[in-house]
Design an enzyme around this catalytic site. Structure first.
Site, PDB file in Angstrom:
ATOM      1  N   ASP A  59       0.959  -1.109   0.089  1.00 48.30           N
ATOM      2  CA  ASP A  59       0.032   0.020  -0.011  1.00 48.30           C
ATOM      3  C   ASP A  59       0.978   1.366   0.072  1.00 48.30           C
ATOM      4  O   ASP A  59       1.497   1.523   0.933  1.00 48.30           O
ATOM      5  CB  ASP A  59      -0.992  -0.035   0.979  1.00 48.30           C
ATOM      6  CG  ASP A  59      -1.720   1.191   1.318  1.00 48.30           C
ATOM      7  OD1 ASP A  59      -1.608   2.039   0.547  1.00 48.30           O
ATOM      8  OD2 ASP A  59      -2.944   1.298   2.080  1.00 48.30           O
ATOM      9  N   SER A 139       0.956  12.559 -15.464  1.00 46.41           N
ATOM     10  CA  SER A 139      -0.331  12.284 -16.536  1.00 46.41           C
ATOM     11  C   SER A 139      -0.249  13.835 -17.080  1.00 46.41           C
ATOM     12  O   SER A 139       0.165  14.759 -17.004  1.00 46.41           O
ATOM     13  CB  SER A 139      -1.472  12.498 -15.601  1.00 46.41           C
ATOM     14  OG  SER A 139      -2.780  12.513 -16.441  1.00 46.41           O
ATOM     15  N   TYR A 152      -7.607  15.069  -8.891  1.00 48.87           N
ATOM     16  CA  TYR A 152      -6.660  14.431  -9.592  1.00 48.87           C
ATOM     17  C   TYR A 152      -5.480  15.117 -10.523  1.00 48.87           C
ATOM     18  O   TYR A 152      -4.301  14.530 -10.082  1.00 48.87           O
ATOM     19  CB  TYR A 152      -7.309  13.374 -10.416  1.00 48.87           C
ATOM     20  CG  TYR A 152      -6.270  12.414 -11.374  1.00 48.87           C
ATOM     21  CD1 TYR A 152      -5.963  11.516 -10.679  1.00 48.87           C
ATOM     22  CD2 TYR A 152      -6.432  13.060 -12.694  1.00 48.87           C
ATOM     23  CE1 TYR A 152      -4.893  10.711 -11.766  1.00 48.87           C
ATOM     24  CE2 TYR A 152      -5.408  12.135 -13.446  1.00 48.87           C
ATOM     25  CZ  TYR A 152      -4.986  10.939 -12.918  1.00 48.87           C
ATOM     26  OH  TYR A 152      -4.020  10.406 -13.821  1.00 48.87           O
ATOM     27  N   LYS A 156      -1.360  15.309  -9.490  1.00 40.92           N
ATOM     28  CA  LYS A 156      -0.360  14.849 -10.696  1.00 40.92           C
ATOM     29  C   LYS A 156       0.467  16.085 -11.015  1.00 40.92           C
ATOM     30  O   LYS A 156       1.682  15.935 -11.444  1.00 40.92           O
ATOM     31  CB  LYS A 156      -1.052  14.478 -12.032  1.00 40.92           C
ATOM     32  CG  LYS A 156      -1.764  13.002 -11.922  1.00 40.92           C
ATOM     33  CD  LYS A 156      -0.748  12.242 -11.566  1.00 40.92           C
ATOM     34  CE  LYS A 156      -1.325  10.554 -11.566  1.00 40.92           C
ATOM     35  NZ  LYS A 156      -0.284   9.516 -11.318  1.00 40.92           N
TER      36      LYS A 156
END
Length: 248
Positions: A59, A139, A152, A156
């Site tokens: 994890d 990304s 999100y 990134k």
């Protein structure tokens, strides 16, 4: 055999882009720890790849788990030459003010805190050896954000800045740090990026990519292999867009 004799950890290595990176690294001569929260998937994939792949449950948002992953790699290989921070998640598409605090915390823990945790455990080992390559999978969302995926996107963007600051600080220690910025691909996250997986949504998404297709695991593997190999010995702090022209 551009990675002959190298050892690597790839987080999120059991599927998607991570699996593409693992396959390429193995093909180029590396020994790889396939680290993934999906124990069964990691073990099955490592078993398929042969003796140069070892599975490890991790994890990446948990300190103890990351330390155990590092110990497992050192126990299996004796050293760590390459670290690929590939594991990542996103939240459901939606207006930024409607994303729950729990979703936000989980995205930042997996996408951002994980880089901090792996750095704390693995960078000291690389410093002792005077060499190493770190690759963070960011990304296109960090460079050209899409609406409805705000936090999100932000996670990134954090990874891009982390990559550059790590590169500047670690260069004198012989450690290079780079990032990849893929456009969406055929991975478990694709449906969340699009909202729904329909022919119409795919067509609309693909219309924003000049080359006209999604990134695939092989694209990522090829780019990762270059940045983590000695061929890129003068390359650090770079965010390489593997996006078919999406960010132009």
């Amino acid at each position: 055999m551009r990675l002959q004799g190298k050892t690597a950890i790839v987080t999120g290595g059991a599927s998607g882009f991570g699996a593409g990176i693992v396959r390429k690294f193995i093909a180029e001569g590396a020994r790889v720890l396939v680290a993934d929260i999906n124990t069964e998937g990691a073990e099955a994939f490592a078993g398929e790849l042969g003796n140069n792949a070892v599975a490890q449950t991790v994890d990446v948002a948990d300190t103890i788990s990351v330390e155990a992953m590092t110990d497992a790699a050192l126990g299996a290989f004796g050293s760590i030459d390459i670290l690929v921070n590939n594991a990542g998640i996103t939240h459901e598409r939606g207006p930024l003010e409607e994303i729950t605090e729990e979703e936000f915390d989980r995205v930042l823990a997996v996408n951002a805190k994980s880089v901090f945790l792996t750095a704390r455990t693995i960078i000291p080992h690389m410093k002792e050896r005077g060499s190493g390559a770190v690759l963070n999978v960011a990304s296109t969302a960090a460079v050209s954000p899409r609406p409805m995926l705000n936090w999100y996107n932000a996670s990134k963007g954090w990874m891009v800045t982390a990559t550059k600051t790590m590169a500047v600080e670690l260069a004198p220690a012989g450690i290079r740090v780079n990032a990849l910025a893929p456009v969406a691909g055929e991975t478990p996250l694709l449906k969340k990026f699009m909202g729904e997986d329909t022919p119409e949504m795919r067509a609309a998404f693909l219309a924003t990519i000049p080359i006209g297709r999604f990134s695939d695991p092989e694209d990522m593997g090829n780019a990762a292999c270059y940045l983590c190999s000695d061929e890129a010995s003068m390359v650090t702090g770079v965010v390489l867009e593997v996006d078919g022209g999406r960010c132009i």
